[in-house]
Write a protein that holds these residues in place. Structure first.
Motif, PDB file in Angstrom:
ATOM      1  N   LEU A   1       0.838  -1.193   0.000  1.00  0.00           N
ATOM      2  CA  LEU A   1       0.000   0.000   0.000  1.00  0.00           C
ATOM      3  C   LEU A   1       0.875   1.245   0.000  1.00  0.00           C
ATOM      4  CD1 LEU A   1      -2.562  -1.175   2.706  1.00  0.00           C
ATOM      5  CD2 LEU A   1      -2.911  -1.105   0.235  1.00  0.00           C
ATOM      6  N   THR A   2       0.330   2.328  -0.538  1.00  0.00           N
ATOM      7  CA  THR A   2       1.030   3.608  -0.504  1.00  0.00           C
ATOM      8  C   THR A   2       0.188   4.594   0.291  1.00  0.00           C
ATOM      9  OG1 THR A   2       0.022   4.277  -2.596  1.00  0.00           O
ATOM     10  CG2 THR A   2       2.192   3.260  -2.715  1.00  0.00           C
ATOM     11  N   GLN A   3       0.841   5.471   1.005  1.00  0.00           N
ATOM     12  CA  GLN A   3       0.132   6.483   1.782  1.00  0.00           C
ATOM     13  C   GLN A   3      -0.060   7.702   0.907  1.00  0.00           C
ATOM     14  OE1 GLN A   3       1.736   7.239   5.656  1.00  0.00           O
ATOM     15  NE2 GLN A   3       0.022   8.539   6.230  1.00  0.00           N
ATOM     16  N   THR A   4      -1.320   8.059   0.653  1.00  0.00           N
ATOM     17  CA  THR A   4      -1.611   9.192  -0.217  1.00  0.00           C
ATOM     18  C   THR A   4      -1.644  10.510   0.546  1.00  0.00           C
ATOM     19  OG1 THR A   4      -3.991   8.857   0.030  1.00  0.00           O
ATOM     20  CG2 THR A   4      -2.911   7.769  -1.825  1.00  0.00           C
ATOM     21  N   ASN A   5      -2.041  10.445   1.811  1.00  0.00           N
ATOM     22  CA  ASN A   5      -2.070  11.626   2.670  1.00  0.00           C
ATOM     23  C   ASN A   5      -2.095  11.142   4.115  1.00  0.00           C
ATOM     24  OD1 ASN A   5      -4.826  11.028   3.359  1.00  0.00           O
ATOM     25  ND2 ASN A   5      -5.480  12.036   1.475  1.00  0.00           N
TER      26      ASN A   5
END
Length: 63
Positions: free
Chosen positions: A21-25
């Motif tokens: 997963l990537t952290q978008t904010n």
């Protein structure tokens, strides 16, 4: 922001191949494969598939 070493072990529970997963904010994680958005509540990622936000057209990966 989540600690990078913690973020590195998080994976999408919805996808069979468990992509990272990537952290978008500050408030959500994004799966780059299925487009699922998982909320971060009080600094804790909520990875329950039943609670996830549906992907929007702009964040869904194109095949």
């Amino acid at each position: 922001m989540l600690d990078p070493s913690f973020l590195a072990i998080l994976a999408c529970p919805k996808c069979d191949d468990r992509p990272p997963l990537t952290q978008t904010n500050e408030s959500e994680l994004l799966c780059p494969v299925c487009g699922a958005r998982y909320p971060i509540e009080d600094g804790i990622p909520n990875l329950l598939v039943d609670d996830l936000e549906p992907p929007s057209d702009s964040t869904t990966a194109q095949p």
